[in-house]
Design an enzyme around this catalytic site. Structure first.
Site: not given
Length: 305
Positions: A156, A180, A251
């Site tokens: 990412r 994340k 992305h």
């Protein structure tokens, strides 16, 4: 006077919730910012509609009225669904930790939002993008190393700009990524990306950082950690210069990484692990992208397509 007390109560309960997400759940600053924005919208509506009531005593009917208010504003369904998800988590937390007696969102069902199929660059377009930076300059060499790493690993944008030196092992060809929810994964990066990162480290980075110590691998033109916005603008501008048409997102290289892996025979579980998806259904979108591409090729080239 009542309004001031009410505002203070809301501020406190929301801050407690956000602190919980930060300290106990380990969510990223970007995710916390999204939660905060949702709660601010809810707070603004509540203060206007229920001046003499406390948010901790909200009922299902009141939350439904808030959702109807959002719909009347013409907001996107995806945004409304996310806001309801925020409220569900907020009230669940409040009940578990004794702040609220009941959860007014317990019987509310989140709408099923169909996953949008991402626009994916083909392999020729990716090649054009990777070749676009002027590698005779420090910034161009940095950009080339970033693009090669992103396409080789599927990282990412936030993972790239926050990547510390110590999590990169060029001799083993691996990078340790903190994704994340502070979840860690190890991703191979390939020989080509390694070569460009080494060139960046030997030549470009020392010129950019000069005498400063910066923990992150990639740095800005003034030798400081890059921001997500800076990196995204660089990718967007390079794509424009390369003549790449269509909708791009931060992305885009991550989508290309996953789709091209599947096109070349990678199994879905492997791609899931490389991307750091906790749910396989999130990864399955790339099989739809690959199938759509095959369908278009069939239509274009088969005599009876």
């Amino acid at each position: 006077m009542r309004t001031k007390e009410f505002s203070f109560e809301l501020l406190t309960v929301f801050k407690d919730f956000l602190n919980f997400l930060t300290l106990s759940e380990g969510l990223s600053p970007n995710t916390i910012a999204a939660y905060k924005k949702d709660l601010q919208i809810y707070q603004a509506w509540w203060k206007e509609s229920h001046e003499d009531l406390s948010v901790v005593d909200a009922t299902k009917v009141q939350v439904e009225a808030f959702l109807l208010h959002l719909q009347a504003q013409g907001r996107k369904e995806k945004s409304n669904a996310r806001l309801l998800s925020t409220l569900k988590r907020f009230y669940q937390w409040g009940v578990v930790y004794g702040h609220f007696q009941a959860d007014p969102t317990a019987l509310l069902k989140s709408p099923k939002i169909p996953r949008s199929i991402p626009s994916v660059m083909n392999e020729n377009q990716v090649e054009d993008l990777l070749n676009r930076p002027d590698t005779t300059t420090p910034l161009g060499l940095r950009d080339r190393a970033i693009l090669e790493l992103m396409y080789a690993s599927g990282l990412r944008v936030s993972e790239v700009v926050e990547l510390p030196f110590e999590q990169l092992n060029l001799s083993a060809g691996l990078v340790q990524v903190t994704g994340k929810g502070s979840k860690e994964r190890i991703v191979p990066i390939g020989e080509v990306a390694i070569e460009w990162i080494e060139r960046y480290l030997q030549s470009a980075r020392p010129q950019l950082v000069k005498q400063k110590w910066v923990n992150t691998l990639f740095v800005s033109r003034i030798g400081r950690p890059m921001t997500r916005q800076t990196l995204w603008h660089r990718v967007k501008n390079l794509a424009f210069d390369a003549g790449i048409q269509g909708k791009l997102s931060p992305h885009s290289l991550r989508h290309a990484f996953a789709t091209h892996l599947i096109n070349h025979g990678a199994d879905l579980r492997t791609v899931q692990l490389l991307l750091g998806h906790s749910d396989l259904s999130t990864t399955q979108i790339y099989t739809h992208v690959a199938k759509e591409r095959l369908h278009r090729i069939h239509q274009q080239h088969h005599p009876r397509g």
